[in-house]
Design a protein around this motif. Structure first.
Motif, PDB file in Angstrom:
ATOM      1  N   TYR A 107       0.835  -1.204   0.000  1.00  0.00           N
ATOM      2  CA  TYR A 107       0.000   0.000   0.000  1.00  0.00           C
ATOM      3  C   TYR A 107       0.868   1.252   0.000  1.00  0.00           C
ATOM      4  O   TYR A 107       1.681   1.456   0.892  1.00  0.00           O
ATOM      5  CB  TYR A 107      -0.877  -0.036   1.251  1.00  0.00           C
ATOM      6  N   ASP A 108       0.721   2.072  -1.038  1.00  0.00           N
ATOM      7  CA  ASP A 108       1.520   3.282  -1.141  1.00  0.00           C
ATOM      8  C   ASP A 108       0.801   4.290  -2.038  1.00  0.00           C
ATOM      9  O   ASP A 108       1.128   4.458  -3.213  1.00  0.00           O
ATOM     10  CB  ASP A 108       2.902   2.918  -1.731  1.00  0.00           C
ATOM     11  N   PRO A 109      -0.188   4.973  -1.471  1.00  0.00           N
ATOM     12  CA  PRO A 109      -1.001   5.871  -2.304  1.00  0.00           C
ATOM     13  C   PRO A 109      -0.181   7.020  -2.892  1.00  0.00           C
ATOM     14  O   PRO A 109      -0.490   7.502  -3.987  1.00  0.00           O
ATOM     15  CB  PRO A 109      -2.071   6.390  -1.335  1.00  0.00           C
ATOM     16  N   GLU A 110       0.879   7.450  -2.167  1.00  0.00           N
ATOM     17  CA  GLU A 110       1.684   8.543  -2.700  1.00  0.00           C
ATOM     18  C   GLU A 110       2.374   8.111  -3.987  1.00  0.00           C
ATOM     19  O   GLU A 110       2.415   8.833  -4.972  1.00  0.00           O
ATOM     20  CB  GLU A 110       2.734   8.990  -1.664  1.00  0.00           C
ATOM     21  N   LYS A 111       2.877   6.895  -3.952  1.00  0.00           N
ATOM     22  CA  LYS A 111       3.539   6.371  -5.137  1.00  0.00           C
ATOM     23  C   LYS A 111       2.541   6.237  -6.289  1.00  0.00           C
ATOM     24  O   LYS A 111       2.858   6.536  -7.446  1.00  0.00           O
ATOM     25  CB  LYS A 111       4.152   5.011  -4.822  1.00  0.00           C
ATOM     26  N   ALA A 112       1.318   5.823  -5.931  1.00  0.00           N
ATOM     27  CA  ALA A 112       0.277   5.697  -6.951  1.00  0.00           C
ATOM     28  C   ALA A 112       0.041   7.046  -7.624  1.00  0.00           C
ATOM     29  O   ALA A 112      -0.036   7.142  -8.852  1.00  0.00           O
ATOM     30  CB  ALA A 112      -1.009   5.181  -6.312  1.00  0.00           C
ATOM     31  N   LYS A 113      -0.051   8.098  -6.792  1.00  0.00           N
ATOM     32  CA  LYS A 113      -0.280   9.440  -7.354  1.00  0.00           C
ATOM     33  C   LYS A 113       0.885   9.866  -8.250  1.00  0.00           C
ATOM     34  O   LYS A 113       0.676  10.406  -9.338  1.00  0.00           O
ATOM     35  CB  LYS A 113      -0.460  10.457  -6.221  1.00  0.00           C
ATOM     36  N   GLU A 114       2.094   9.576  -7.774  1.00  0.00           N
ATOM     37  CA  GLU A 114       3.270   9.921  -8.582  1.00  0.00           C
ATOM     38  C   GLU A 114       3.230   9.241  -9.940  1.00  0.00           C
ATOM     39  O   GLU A 114       3.479   9.864 -10.970  1.00  0.00           O
ATOM     40  CB  GLU A 114       4.547   9.443  -7.868  1.00  0.00           C
ATOM     41  N   LEU A 115       2.917   7.948  -9.905  1.00  0.00           N
ATOM     42  CA  LEU A 115       2.874   7.188 -11.162  1.00  0.00           C
ATOM     43  C   LEU A 115       1.865   7.781 -12.126  1.00  0.00           C
ATOM     44  O   LEU A 115       2.110   7.898 -13.326  1.00  0.00           O
ATOM     45  CB  LEU A 115       2.509   5.729 -10.874  1.00  0.00           C
ATOM     46  N   LEU A 116       0.714   8.186 -11.572  1.00  0.00           N
ATOM     47  CA  LEU A 116      -0.327   8.737 -12.424  1.00  0.00           C
ATOM     48  C   LEU A 116       0.091  10.097 -12.977  1.00  0.00           C
ATOM     49  O   LEU A 116      -0.099  10.388 -14.161  1.00  0.00           O
ATOM     50  CB  LEU A 116      -1.640   8.855 -11.638  1.00  0.00           C
ATOM     51  N   ASP A 117       0.680  10.921 -12.101  1.00  0.00           N
ATOM     52  CA  ASP A 117       1.148  12.239 -12.550  1.00  0.00           C
ATOM     53  C   ASP A 117       2.152  12.066 -13.685  1.00  0.00           C
ATOM     54  O   ASP A 117       2.078  12.732 -14.716  1.00  0.00           O
ATOM     55  CB  ASP A 117       1.817  12.992 -11.395  1.00  0.00           C
ATOM     56  N   GLU A 118       3.074  11.157 -13.433  1.00  0.00           N
ATOM     57  CA  GLU A 118       4.158  10.929 -14.386  1.00  0.00           C
ATOM     58  C   GLU A 118       3.627  10.515 -15.763  1.00  0.00           C
ATOM     59  O   GLU A 118       4.143  10.911 -16.797  1.00  0.00           O
ATOM     60  CB  GLU A 118       5.048   9.831 -13.801  1.00  0.00           C
TER      61      GLU A 118
END
Lengths: 602, 320
Positions: free
Chosen positions: A404-415
């Motif tokens: 679980y890592d929602p911050e990483k999820a957001k980063e991936l989506l932004d990227e």
């Protein structure tokens, strides 16, 4: 201990009990995720054997009746598989990687060898093992002709069971026999009564040694069943009521669909059992805990995780064994279509879910550990690979899955350019168009609805607009019907696979696999699968390397399907049983835990 | 009367044909098929298709229907995909269990409902009547599984009077007297549970009828002639009050065969109800279709039997 279908769907809670081709295992101290550490897999109870008749009483938890087809070739339900474990007997023993024994070992009637140069596998049987006798038939020796007979049942043109398939067609002459063009299978050559050569059409890989792989590990009594037409076998009383096998126990009495009484087979080739009787009784899910509290059973089969709450602080007189089940749940993203004409999956690089970052982000947004704790009392936990721990060395234990890592999820989506352009709180796709992802979920348990809701919320929290297909959960038959038909309304679904005893995932993720529900295909993946079945993979080290590399590639580099949940399978054993290894534990020491050496103690 | 019976039987034929068409069509519209559940990716797609084709799954529906009718007329209702036996064999075995259980529960139902209904009607507004009313509400409202589990807990585990599951003993040799006694003994707890659950309607109907009848002229006449009170109730009033219940006897008879899913599942008793549900979830068409049709036929017969019984017990009613 027994044949398992390679994979099977995990269907409804009810039919999961029927169908699950379950076989757990995996060493707790070797395990990567370690969430199963609170359970032991073995138990030994000291004590002196009781006087008088010794009966092992087994409670088989199931709300539906068992069909009672006592034939490895014909059965289709897990319950029947379990019932056959006591009386039918296996040719081989399995090690902890589900490989058949290549030398004679305790509890195995035969051994298997494969000659790479001749492309021939040889099954060798010990002498003197006998089929059980009953009112109708005298005991007779088990010979390789009985293995040939088992092949003939499965490959018969009239056979309507599910066992026949490309694994069998790799043997010379099988297709001809199946098409009715030949009277016998030319690739099966009985050298004498104890040696059978199996000739393959093409060089084969390690699957030749794998349980549920290329060699059929069972025999059928030709002298008892040979005169019955194949279509009538499965309803014949010699299969359903008075079956014979060469296992340590023998069916004595049966109440159809409810209970079976076995008596010891004094002539068992491994030695006469110490217990006199085994009685297996079907118990409804609602009744198992009360029955155990009243001490009615010594052993459970299919203990339901929904009843765990009642026993989680332990149960007097019992040991709770637990091991990771041979199954996993997964998120699969629709990335193409199945072409029925060519029999191939067609990957579509322009599909909605084709972006790797998007898929990974969806996986990172889910707190599966919490799901396991909250909804399943910790009996389910986060999966870290497509190969389950059951498969021992095949599993890549270095992988961590998608914690679980929602911050990483957001980063991936932004990227990847998934940004909220219009300010409605949801991200749009990289071209700025509205992005609505349709999630298909099964209504397979009471927890299904809250879990699906949680998923949607978790995805919303990282800015993804995910909706349930048709706004609700779907009944399991409908679910798989639509998933299989590549319903365009589905972008992602969570399904489950029960794995068998062959870890090769080609039939689930290969280009020709109808059950490759994501429809993802790429060259590198296909190359991996080729290597897995190649002659080179006969070498243990090479084989494990290929599997480990594939897992990493499939989990992170392409991620068309992401494993979510593994399950713990429980088995309760009473203190009266001298020794027991969890039934789903592969490669147990039969010298210590075999049915014929277990005793009832006080 | 016999003319009517024959006529009713003849009307049954189109009813059954219609029912069979409806059932057949609806069953095949269910998503999935018998192979959805037994899917095994180890079987290549071609093999699955082969099995589906062999089962005639791809033929047009009307072709399948007529093939099925043709076989059914010869007594062949197909084979269960899941259990791999002829449907008739399967239903036969299960029906016997359901009938036995049904009979025992019906006996319990009437053994409780008749005295309760009669007495509470006779002594209405007494403490007994109030007790019966409360009993009625409770037995009507309590969910089957709650009562079943409660009884298993009390009678099975606390008092240990009855076995809690199964229709026969796994260890007593078949065919012996103890074996049959054990079989009967195993019917008592599930039968009692199901029996209690069925009492409310009968008790209530009987009570209301008795209260109604008490003020009728014929009762007053009997009383003034000096007929003893017990005789008035047990003969005069009972016969009249029982009429509405008699009219439902045919349905009780068909209910025997339906089985109860909850009771069967909780008591691990292999009956028709369990078979029906299992077949639906596993899309075992041949079983589902045959069962629905069978249920249809017995309800039609049940209503006919009700009419006949009614005409027998009440000379004022004549079926023409």
């Amino acid at each position: 201990m027994s044949f398992k279908k390679k994979f099977s769907l995990i269907a409804t809670a009810a039919s999961a009990a029927l169908l699950l081709a379950a076989c757990g295992g995996g060493d707790s101290d070797k395990k990567g995720s370690g969430s199963n550490d609170k359970f032991v897999e073995f138990v030994e109870n000291e004590g002196k054997p009781i006087d008088g008749e010794k009966t092992l009483r087994i409670g088989m938890v199931s709300d539906a009746a068992f069909p009672g087809i006592f034939s490895w070739e014909l059965y289709s339900f897990q319950l029947d598989n379990q019932l056959m474990a006591y009386n039918m007997g296996n040719i081989f023993a399995e090690d902890e990687n589900y490989q058949y024994n290549q030398e004679f070992v305790d509890g195995a009637l035969g051994k298997l060898s494969y000659d790479k140069d001749r492309n021939v596998a040889t099954v060798t049987l010990q002498k003197g093992a006998k089929w059980q006798g009953n009112d109708e038939v005298e005991p007779e020796e088990v010979t390789v002709d009985d293995i040939v007979f088992a092949y003939e049942i499965i490959c018969d043109p009239e056979y309507d069971g599910v066992r026949y398939g490309d694994n069998f067609e790799k043997v010379k002459g099988v297709e001809e026999y199946h098409n009715g063009e030949a009277d016998s299978i030319s690739g099966l050559v009985a050298v004498d009564d104890y040696n059978l050569e199996i000739h393959f059409k093409e060089p084969v890989g390690f699957q030749v040694y794998q349980a549920g792989g290329l060699v059929w590990g069972y025999a059928a009594p030709r002298h008892y069943l040979g005169d019955i037409p194949v279509t009538e076998l499965q309803e014949h009383e010699r299969v359903r009521e008075h079956p014979i096998g060469f296992g340590p126990f023998q069916v004595n009495k049966m109440v159809p669909g409810e209970s079976v009484e076995y008596v010891a087979n004094k002539d068992y080739f491994g030695g006469a059992p110490k217990i006199d009787k085994i009685v297996v009784e079907r118990v409804p899910t609602s009744g198992i805990v009360a029955a155990l509290q009243a001490g009615e059973f010594d052993l459970t089969l299919n203990f339901p995780s929904t009843q765990y709450e009642a026993i989680k602080d332990g149960l007097d007189g019992y040991t709770i064994l637990g091991t990771t089940e041979g199954s996993y749940e997964y998120l699969a993203f629709k990335l193409g279509k199945w072409n029925a004409e060519t029999g191939m999956n067609e990957y579509d690089p322009n599909s909605k879910m084709a972006n790797l970052n998007l898929r990974q982000a969806m996986a990172y947004s889910l707190d599966i550990d919490q799901v396991g704790e909250r909804f399943y009392q910790g009996l389910r936990f986060r999966a870290t690979s497509h190969i389950v721990p059951v498969f021992g060395d095949y599993m890549n234990k270095e992988l961590k899955g998608y914690p679980y890592d929602p911050e990483k999820a957001k980063e991936l989506l932004d990227e990847a350019g998934y940004k909220d352009v219009d300010g409605d709180g949801f991200r749009e796709d990289p071209d700025g168009n509205e992005l609505v992802i349709n999630y298909m979920a099964r209504a397979n348990s009471d927890a299904a609805e809250p879990i699906a809701k949680y998923y949607l919320q978790a995805w919303e929290a990282v800015g993804l607009n995910v909706q349930l297909v048709d706004g609700r959960l779907h009944e399991v038959n409908t679910f798989y019907d639509r998933v299989q038909a590549d319903d365009p309304k589905i972008d992602v679904h969570e399904g489950g696979w029960g794995v068998g005893s062959d870890p090769t995932p080609t039939n689930l993720y290969g280009e020709k696999a109808a059950f490759n529900f994501s429809r993802f295909v790429d060259e590198k993946n296909t190359e991996f699968f080729k290597k897995m079945s190649s002659v080179e993979a006969l070498d243990e080290k090479t084989r494990y390397e290929i599997f480990h590399e594939w897992q990493e590639y499939f989990l992170y580099d392409v991620a068309p399907v992401i494993p979510t949940i593994w399950r713990t399978e429980l088995q309760l054993v009473s203190n009266r049983v001298s020794a027991w290894a969890h039934d789903s534990k592969a490669g147990k020491d039969l010298h210590k835990y075999g049915l014929h050496v277990v005793d009832i103690v006080e | 009367m016999w003319k009517t019976v024959v006529r009713r039987l003849i009307i049954m034929i189109p009813q059954i044909i219609l029912l069979s068409m409806l059932v057949f069509t609806v069953a095949h519209f269910m998503p999935g098929d018998p192979f959805t559940g037994i899917i095994d990716p180890n079987v290549d797609a071609a093999r699955l298709e082969e099995l589906r084709r062999a089962a005639g799954y791809y033929d047009p529906l009307h072709v399948q229907y007529f093939r099925w009718v043709g076989n059914a007329l010869q007594g062949d209702f197909g084979r269960s995909f899941a259990q791999k036996v002829p449907v008739t064999t399967l239903i036969g075995a299960r029906a016997m269990n359901s009938i036995r259980l049904g009979i025992v529960s019906t006996v319990f139902t009437y053994a409780i409902a008749l005295p309760f209904g009669m007495l509470s009607g006779r002594y209405n507004n007494s403490w007994f009547d109030r007790f019966v009313m409360i009993y009625n509400y409770v037995s009507y409202a309590i969910p089957t599984f709650v009562l079943a589990l409660l009884f298993i807990y009390i009678f099975g585990y606390q008092l240990q009077w009855f076995p809690t599951r199964g229709s026969a003993s796994p260890v007593i040799p078949k065919g012996t007297a103890p074996y049959y006694w054990d079989m009967f003994y195993r019917l008592l707890l599930p039968g009692f549970t199901a029996g209690i659950l069925g009492t409310a309607t009968t008790t209530q109907t009987l009570r209301n009828e008795v209260i109604d009848a008490k003020t009728q002229d014929y009762v007053r006449t009997a009383r003034s002639k000096g007929v003893p009170e017990n005789v008035i109730y047990n003969k005069h009033i009972f016969r009249n009050a029982f009429l509405p219940i008699a009219s439902s006897i045919g349905f009780i008879f068909s209910g025997l065969l339906n089985g109860s899913v909850f009771i069967e599942r909780i008591f691990a008793f292999n009956g028709m109800g369990d078979l029906f549900i299992t077949s639906i979830t596993s899309r075992d068409y041949s079983v589902v279709i045959t069962l629905v049709l069978f249920y249809g036929v017995i309800s039609i017969i049940g209503s006919l039997v009700s009419d006949i019984v009614l005409s027998l017990v009440d000379p004022r009613i004549r079926i023409e």
